[in-house]
Design a protein around this motif. Structure first.
Motif, PDB file in Angstrom:
ATOM      1  N   SER A   9       0.836  -1.198   0.000  1.00 53.72           N
ATOM      2  CA  SER A   9       0.000   0.000   0.000  1.00 53.72           C
ATOM      3  C   SER A   9       0.868   1.245   0.000  1.00 53.72           C
ATOM      4  O   SER A   9       2.064   1.204   0.280  1.00 53.72           O
ATOM      5  CB  SER A   9      -0.903   0.035   1.228  1.00 53.72           C
ATOM      6  OG  SER A   9      -0.110   0.322   2.357  1.00 53.72           O
ATOM      7  N   ALA A  10       0.215   2.358  -0.314  1.00 53.64           N
ATOM      8  CA  ALA A  10       0.950   3.611  -0.372  1.00 53.64           C
ATOM      9  C   ALA A  10       1.529   3.968   0.986  1.00 53.64           C
ATOM     10  O   ALA A  10       2.623   4.522   1.090  1.00 53.64           O
ATOM     11  CB  ALA A  10       0.029   4.708  -0.863  1.00 53.64           C
ATOM     12  N   ARG A  49       8.153   4.312  -7.711  1.00 50.35           N
ATOM     13  CA  ARG A  49       8.814   3.034  -7.967  1.00 50.35           C
ATOM     14  C   ARG A  49       7.845   1.882  -7.770  1.00 50.35           C
ATOM     15  O   ARG A  49       7.736   0.981  -8.601  1.00 50.35           O
ATOM     16  CB  ARG A  49      10.007   2.899  -7.018  1.00 50.35           C
ATOM     17  CG  ARG A  49      10.719   1.572  -7.146  1.00 50.35           C
ATOM     18  CD  ARG A  49      11.706   1.370  -6.019  1.00 50.35           C
ATOM     19  NE  ARG A  49      11.042   0.997  -4.783  1.00 50.35           N
ATOM     20  CZ  ARG A  49      11.591   1.120  -3.573  1.00 50.35           C
ATOM     21  NH1 ARG A  49      12.792   1.642  -3.436  1.00 50.35           N
ATOM     22  NH2 ARG A  49      10.941   0.740  -2.504  1.00 50.35           N
ATOM     23  N   GLU A  50       7.133   1.940  -6.631  1.00 47.20           N
ATOM     24  CA  GLU A  50       6.221   0.848  -6.337  1.00 47.20           C
ATOM     25  C   GLU A  50       5.145   0.700  -7.405  1.00 47.20           C
ATOM     26  O   GLU A  50       4.849  -0.394  -7.871  1.00 47.20           O
ATOM     27  CB  GLU A  50       5.550   1.064  -4.970  1.00 47.20           C
ATOM     28  CG  GLU A  50       6.483   0.912  -3.821  1.00 47.20           C
ATOM     29  CD  GLU A  50       7.286  -0.364  -3.905  1.00 47.20           C
ATOM     30  OE1 GLU A  50       6.668  -1.432  -4.108  1.00 47.20           O
ATOM     31  OE2 GLU A  50       8.519  -0.296  -3.801  1.00 47.20           O
ATOM     32  N   GLU A  51       4.548   1.827  -7.785  1.00 48.25           N
ATOM     33  CA  GLU A  51       3.475   1.750  -8.783  1.00 48.25           C
ATOM     34  C   GLU A  51       3.968   1.142 -10.077  1.00 48.25           C
ATOM     35  O   GLU A  51       3.340   0.247 -10.645  1.00 48.25           O
ATOM     36  CB  GLU A  51       2.926   3.151  -9.053  1.00 48.25           C
ATOM     37  CG  GLU A  51       1.900   3.589  -8.029  1.00 48.25           C
ATOM     38  CD  GLU A  51       1.543   5.050  -8.206  1.00 48.25           C
ATOM     39  OE1 GLU A  51       1.785   5.579  -9.319  1.00 48.25           O
ATOM     40  OE2 GLU A  51       1.050   5.629  -7.243  1.00 48.25           O
ATOM     41  N   MET A  53       6.542  -0.729 -10.595  1.00 53.37           N
ATOM     42  CA  MET A  53       6.915  -2.131 -10.472  1.00 53.37           C
ATOM     43  C   MET A  53       5.696  -3.029 -10.373  1.00 53.37           C
ATOM     44  O   MET A  53       5.668  -4.117 -10.940  1.00 53.37           O
ATOM     45  CB  MET A  53       7.841  -2.312  -9.268  1.00 53.37           C
ATOM     46  CG  MET A  53       9.241  -1.838  -9.575  1.00 53.37           C
ATOM     47  SD  MET A  53      10.285  -1.765  -8.121  1.00 53.37           S
ATOM     48  CE  MET A  53      10.259  -3.480  -7.631  1.00 53.37           C
ATOM     49  N   GLN A  54       4.695  -2.543  -9.655  1.00 57.85           N
ATOM     50  CA  GLN A  54       3.480  -3.345  -9.558  1.00 57.85           C
ATOM     51  C   GLN A  54       2.845  -3.567 -10.922  1.00 57.85           C
ATOM     52  O   GLN A  54       2.463  -4.667 -11.283  1.00 57.85           O
ATOM     53  CB  GLN A  54       2.458  -2.624  -8.667  1.00 57.85           C
ATOM     54  CG  GLN A  54       2.499  -3.067  -7.245  1.00 57.85           C
ATOM     55  CD  GLN A  54       1.512  -2.272  -6.419  1.00 57.85           C
ATOM     56  OE1 GLN A  54       0.620  -1.645  -6.956  1.00 57.85           O
ATOM     57  NE2 GLN A  54       1.694  -2.306  -5.124  1.00 57.85           N
ATOM     58  N   ARG A  55       2.770  -2.475 -11.670  1.00 59.13           N
ATOM     59  CA  ARG A  55       2.154  -2.578 -12.980  1.00 59.13           C
ATOM     60  C   ARG A  55       2.914  -3.559 -13.849  1.00 59.13           C
ATOM     61  O   ARG A  55       2.345  -4.438 -14.487  1.00 59.13           O
ATOM     62  CB  ARG A  55       2.130  -1.203 -13.641  1.00 59.13           C
ATOM     63  CG  ARG A  55       1.112  -1.129 -14.763  1.00 59.13           C
ATOM     64  CD  ARG A  55       1.097   0.233 -15.383  1.00 59.13           C
ATOM     65  NE  ARG A  55       1.069   1.286 -14.370  1.00 59.13           N
ATOM     66  CZ  ARG A  55       1.574   2.503 -14.552  1.00 59.13           C
ATOM     67  NH1 ARG A  55       2.156   2.800 -15.688  1.00 59.13           N
ATOM     68  NH2 ARG A  55       1.523   3.396 -13.594  1.00 59.13           N
ATOM     69  N   ARG A  56       4.230  -3.420 -13.836  1.00 59.85           N
ATOM     70  CA  ARG A  56       5.012  -4.292 -14.683  1.00 59.85           C
ATOM     71  C   ARG A  56       4.872  -5.744 -14.249  1.00 59.85           C
ATOM     72  O   ARG A  56       4.759  -6.639 -15.069  1.00 59.85           O
ATOM     73  CB  ARG A  56       6.474  -3.899 -14.669  1.00 59.85           C
ATOM     74  CG  ARG A  56       7.233  -4.746 -15.668  1.00 59.85           C
ATOM     75  CD  ARG A  56       8.516  -4.175 -16.212  1.00 59.85           C
ATOM     76  NE  ARG A  56       8.650  -2.759 -16.079  1.00 59.85           N
ATOM     77  CZ  ARG A  56       9.622  -2.194 -15.387  1.00 59.85           C
ATOM     78  NH1 ARG A  56      10.517  -2.925 -14.754  1.00 59.85           N
ATOM     79  NH2 ARG A  56       9.686  -0.877 -15.301  1.00 59.85           N
ATOM     80  N   GLU A  57       4.854  -5.937 -12.938  1.00 59.89           N
ATOM     81  CA  GLU A  57       4.755  -7.313 -12.465  1.00 59.89           C
ATOM     82  C   GLU A  57       3.437  -7.942 -12.873  1.00 59.89           C
ATOM     83  O   GLU A  57       3.388  -9.087 -13.299  1.00 59.89           O
ATOM     84  CB  GLU A  57       4.887  -7.358 -10.934  1.00 59.89           C
ATOM     85  CG  GLU A  57       4.565  -8.747 -10.402  1.00 59.89           C
ATOM     86  CD  GLU A  57       5.230  -9.006  -9.074  1.00 59.89           C
ATOM     87  OE1 GLU A  57       6.058  -8.189  -8.658  1.00 59.89           O
ATOM     88  OE2 GLU A  57       4.902 -10.034  -8.473  1.00 59.89           O
ATOM     89  N   GLU A 114      13.372   0.432 -10.140  1.00 56.48           N
ATOM     90  CA  GLU A 114      12.190   0.429 -10.996  1.00 56.48           C
ATOM     91  C   GLU A 114      12.526  -0.132 -12.367  1.00 56.48           C
ATOM     92  O   GLU A 114      11.744  -0.863 -12.955  1.00 56.48           O
ATOM     93  CB  GLU A 114      11.697   1.867 -11.089  1.00 56.48           C
ATOM     94  CG  GLU A 114      10.349   2.017 -11.718  1.00 56.48           C
ATOM     95  CD  GLU A 114      10.017   3.496 -11.915  1.00 56.48           C
ATOM     96  OE1 GLU A 114       9.478   3.826 -12.968  1.00 56.48           O
ATOM     97  OE2 GLU A 114      10.336   4.292 -11.002  1.00 56.48           O
ATOM     98  N   LYS A 115      13.706   0.214 -12.874  1.00 59.82           N
ATOM     99  CA  LYS A 115      14.078  -0.262 -14.203  1.00 59.82           C
ATOM    100  C   LYS A 115      14.569  -1.690 -14.187  1.00 59.82           C
ATOM    101  O   LYS A 115      14.851  -2.263 -15.217  1.00 59.82           O
ATOM    102  CB  LYS A 115      15.156   0.652 -14.795  1.00 59.82           C
ATOM    103  CG  LYS A 115      14.583   1.930 -15.391  1.00 59.82           C
ATOM    104  CD  LYS A 115      15.612   2.708 -16.187  1.00 59.82           C
ATOM    105  CE  LYS A 115      16.456   3.533 -15.247  1.00 59.82           C
ATOM    106  NZ  LYS A 115      17.378   4.454 -15.942  1.00 59.82           N
TER     107      LYS A 115
END
Lengths: 897, 107
Positions: A20-21, A79-81, A83-87, B54-55
């Protein structure tokens, strides 16, 4: 602060994003604090005192602490957002690729699933395409929700709906206050003849409409203009609007057509406009002409008593339908009082136009959609069972994944993705099938669907299909996925883990699925069976005539030449005489309506009996010319048929049907009685000279009503008649003969619809045959799927109980015993399913009531047959697994895992 | 010395190629290796580390320092290692080119 486990040595694994944020912000703060601490420690190790070190460390940040904190929080949140999206995306892709690989490795499963899904989803999509067009698509009128059709009815009689008479219409129009206007549509307008420059005269379906109807409906012309108030004034009323289809077909789609004159039925008409494609008011009309209301009202008696004006109205904005209905009812009550012989006892009714056009179809379509949905559910049950079996076999793989850190949610998502991918693939196949299916549905029955509706597979339908596919995948994937990810690691990793308690629970789930399948299949089979019996009953209905060898054709003595009714008689006399002299022609006659295509209605007064002018006896009206009864082979039960002695210049004679004789002359003395018919109580009496056998003039599933077979030679006011010719020549030759005979009398007339009477009867059954075909299709698919389901479960059970069977056989169990074990289990499931299905069927059978004929919804014979069929199929499905069970080798089975 | 962002990434990757470090350790290492000539701002480095995470060039997780304090440790990923290799080679080539041009004697 929570501690996160350190993941060891996993290659692609990015660390799990924070949930969470708030956690993200806490993370950022913690990192900053740690940094500051570390810096302070470093300084302290160089000898600085603690407080100074901390202060220096904070200063070294280069900006106020809060500002730095904000920057870092922002940085971490971003960063979290990302990374979450990519994951998430990576997971889906990975799952999808894995699913594709798995399917490739198991082509049998893939093909079976794809086919099952394609058929089930395809069926649903096709039915939805038709349903959407009929039930959901907007009508080609502006703001169609405000359009209503107005009729009069006897308050408590279902089939008493009538159109308005011209005089009543005028009164309603004057007196109503809740509609912006009422429009008249003369449904029974006869066709107009158009003679092209070369070729046969063409008969065009025409519709007389009130000049305000286009404005009322909010319809605009494609070219030119529509009819407007003023176009009905005599002298200015030879104006016509063309339909798009007629404009294309007969006038070459010429955009300059507006303003040109064409000759219709001998008179010159100005074409004032062309309507857009698909626009229609009645059904398939090709021309619109102004309705001469004033002229019709000139004949006061007929104008009040003949009810043929279809009335449409647009409700004023903001007016409640209930209020409009009350207003209409008040007017109707006034008319009933003022004109008792025409309107007594009748009240007004208004129905939304959409319901009028589709009402008949809605129950059938909804039932179809329901049946298609049931088939889909059965398919899902099969696929769920298949999926269950497969996930059982992959337990170790799944458990290993769990041990490597995959959460239960992740596992479930992984498995469900597989199901969804298969479903979408199956759905795509299904859509292709549906495209063909919809075309096939429409081709089967061009007349069943009102032409207003364009059923095709378009964006909405595709969207529906996709949604159904995904839903299906979720439905049949979720249960096995939840079941398999139930993480009892120990059990699953043990050898022979299929014997675990988890296995038993999933086994029960499997059996429940099969029971459900069987129940649904039984319901579908029962429905189809009832429809089959209805159809069989219908085909056994005695027609009352012999259609074999009879050809019909439609003919209209149109044009100024036939204004003198005598000329009409002469015309038909001549045509019939000409044809009767042709070789191969046994008998030929003309009738106002071919059987199953309906009849007109009239009222009956009997001499010597009481005739209540307010409530006269109803009589169906058919007009016949020539040797009608001989041509149709309708028996004359009493008296005689028409012959040469029934001349137009002597008092009229008439013939009634058996039902009329029985109902209205209970003493059996119809022949010789005098009667009169029609709106005018002062018309001349007619003598009944014969009673003819009953025929189903309005359709096979409509009971025969009292009918009069009037002598057309005496009352030739009907200019449109259908020839019926019993002949031994082929229908094509018969058609040519008829055309030649008509052309010999009047080359300007058109002959239409040359058909055999068999075809006509067949067409009247077309809608039922169609529904029957579909229902049977669905039921058979359901049966096959249910059988596969039973087979699948039993096969799996036998496979998983190999060791048990081995032991039994080693201990001396006979093959018969083993078979009975397996079959017993299979039949037990089927019986429970059948029982459930019977319950469901008896509850739902009421839904079919409107479509049945000659059978009740709970017809015992049908259910017995269906149950027997299912039991047989179930037994067959048990056979192979049972046989396999007997072949188990005790030694190998006990060694096997 | 002023650093372009991309160059900082490469240096950080180099630092982490020795051993996982937390942000302060990275700064210390770079400071030592550059003999004080690189002046890297702490918060800026932490943000750089976040971007790199992130990258997918590095991955971070919480751990404990020698002194028992909590700290966020970063390590290189495969992608990061590959990036380090290719970017180092590129920087070396570029530097050599520059040196060749700048060091050319008048002829």
């Amino acid at each position: 602060m929570l501690d996160f486990r350190i993941r060891l040595g996993i290659r692609r694994l990015l660390h799990l994003p924070l949930p969470s944020a708030a956690r993200a912000r806490a993370d950022a703060d913690a990192e900053l604090d740690a940094f500051v601490e570390a810096q302070a420690e470093h300084l302290m190790s160089r000898g600085a005192p603690a407080a100074a070190a901390r202060e220096e460390s904070l200063r070294a940040l280069g900006a106020p602490l809060d500002e730095v904190r904000q920057r870092l929080r922002h940085s971490v949140t971003q960063r979290e957002e990302h990374m979450q999206r990519r994951e998430r995306i990576d997971n889906w892709l990975q799952d999808a690729r894995h699913a594709a690989r798995t399917l490739r490795r198991n082509p049998g499963f893939a093909i079976a699933s794809l086919l099952t899904l394609a058929i089930a989803i395809g069926a649903n999509t096709a039915v939805f395409a038709v349903s959407r067009a009929v039930l959901l698509q907007p009508l080609p009128y502006a703001d169609a929700g405000q359009l209503y059709q107005i009729n009069t009815i006897w308050p408590n009689q279902a089939n008493s709906r009538n159109e308005l008479s011209p005089a009543d219409f005028a009164d309603f129009q004057k007196g109503q206050t809740t509609f912006t206007g009422l429009g008249a549509v003369v449904a029974a307008t006869p066709p107009m003849i158009w003679q092209p420059a070369s070729g046969d005269p063409k008969s065009l379906n025409a519709l007389d409409v009130g000049s305000n109807i286009f404005t009322l409906l909010g319809a605009r012309a494609l070219y030119g203009r529509t009819l407007m108030p003023g176009d009905e004034i005599p002298g200015h009323d030879h104006r016509v609007v063309l339909s798009f289809e007629a404009w294309q077909r007969y006038f070459g789609g010429d955009p300059g057509i507006a303003g040109r004159s064409i000759v219709l039925s001998g008179s010159s008409y100005e074409v004032i406009g062309v309507m857009p494609r698909g626009f229609t008011i009645n059904e398939r009309e090709e021309l619109w002409l102004p309705y001469d209301q004033a002229g019709t009202l000139a004949d006061a008696v007929r104008a009040r008593k003949q009810h043929y004006v279809r009335t449409l109205g647009r409700l004023k904005a903001g007016v409640a339908p209930a209020r409009a209905l009350a207003d209409l009812r008040t007017i109707a009550a006034g008319l009933a009082q003022a004109y008792p012989e025409a309107d007594s006892g009748r009240t007004a009714e208004m129905r939304p136009l959409r319901d009028v056009l589709t009402g008949d179809l809605r129950p059938a379509l909804l039932l179809l959609q329901g049946a298609a949905a049931l088939v889909l559910l059965i398919a899902c049950a099969n696929l769920a069972n298949l999926a269950l079996s497969r996930t059982m076999g992959r337990r170790r793989e799944l458990v290993t994944r769990a041990a490597l850190g995959a959460s239960r949610g992740r596992l479930v998502r992984h498995l469900v993705t597989e199901s969804v991918v298969v479903s979408i693939a199956g759905g795509l196949l299904g859509v292709m099938l549906a495209g063909a299916g919809t075309r096939w549905l429409l081709a089967l029955n061009p007349t069943t669907l009102p032409p207003l509706f364009d059923a095709k597979v378009n964006g909405t339908v595709l969207g529906f299909s996709l949604a159904v596919s995904i839903g299906t995948g979720l439905l049949f994937g979720l249960l096995p996925a939840l079941d398999a990810s139930n993480g009892n690691l120990h059990e699953a990793l043990k050898e022979g883990g299929r014997g675990s308690s988890n296995g038993r629970a999933s086994g029960r789930a499997r059996q429940m699925l099969v029971v459900a399948q069987t129940a649904l299949a039984l319901m579908l089979l029962a429905g189809a069976g009832l429809l089959v019996r209805s159809f069989a009953q219908l085909t056994r209905v005695t027609l009352g005539y012999d259609p074999n060898g009879v050809v019909t054709a439609d003919l209209r003595a149109a044009g100024d030449r036939y204004t003198d009714m005598l000329k009409v008689t002469v015309f038909y006399d001549d045509v019939l005489r000409h044809l009767s002299q042709m070789p191969g022609v046994v008998a030929v006659a003309a009738v106002s309506d071919v059987p199953t295509r309906g009849s007109s209605g009239t009222a009956l007064r009997i001499e010597g009996q009481e005739n209540d002018e307010a409530r006269l006896r109803d009589l169906r009206y058919l007009s016949v010319h020539g040797d009608f009864f001989k041509a149709m082979r309708i028996p004359i039960i009493a008296g005689r048929a028409y012959d040469a002695s029934d001349r137009p210049d002597i008092p009229e004679t008439t013939i009634l049907n058996a039902t009329a004789a029985k109902r209205y002359f209970p003493n059996g003395d119809a022949v010789g009685h005098r009667i009169k018919i029609g709106p005018d109580p002062n018309a001349a009496w007619m003598t009944v000279i014969g009673i003819a056998g009953d025929i189903h003039s309005n359709g096979l599933d409509v009971p025969v009503e009292p009918t009069i077979y009037a002598n057309h030679r005496h009352e030739p006011w009907m200019r449109s008649m259908s020839l019926v010719m019993r002949t031994s020549t082929s229908p094509v030759n018969a058609g040519a003969l008829i055309r030649a005979a008509v052309a010999a009398q009047d080359p300007s007339l058109a002959v239409n619809n040359v058909e055999t009477l068999d075809d006509v009867v067949g067409q009247s059954l077309a809608a039922r045959r169609f529904a029957l075909g579909l229902a049977t299709c669905f039921a058979l698919i359901a049966l096959v799927l249910a059988a596969i389901g039973i087979y699948g479960v039993l096969a799996y059970n036998v496979a998983s109980r190999t060791r048990e069977f081995g032991v039994r056989i080693a201990l001396g169990a006979s093959p018969g015993r083993v078979v009975s074990l397996v079959v017993g289990q299979g039949m037990a499931m089927s019986l429970v399913g059948i029982a459930a299905g019977l319950g469901g069927a008896s509850a739902g059978a009421r839904l079919l009531n409107g479509m049945l004929f000659g059978v009740t919804a709970l017809d015992a014979d049908t259910y017995v047959v269906v149950v027997a069929l299912l039991l047989f199929v179930a037994a067959v499905a048990c056979a192979v697994p049972a046989w396999r069970a007997t072949r188990v080798d005790p030694l190998t089975s006990m060694r096997a895992d | 010395m002023a650093l372009i962002r991309g160059t900082l990434d490469v240096l950080v990757l180099k630092a982490l190629s020795w051993t996982p470090m937390h942000a302060f350790e990275v700064i210390t290492w770079l400071d030592e290796r550059s003999e004080g000539r690189l002046d890297i701002d702490g918060p800026a480095l932490i943000q750089a580390l976040h971007r790199m995470e992130e990258k997918g060039l590095v991955s971070g997780e919480w751990g404990t320092t020698k002194n028992g304090r909590r700290a966020r440790y970063y390590r290189n990923t495969d992608t990061g290692r590959a990036h380090l290799r290719s970017e180092s080679a590129k920087l070396a080539r570029d530097t050599e080119t520059l040196m060749t041009v700048l060091g050319a004697k008048r002829s």
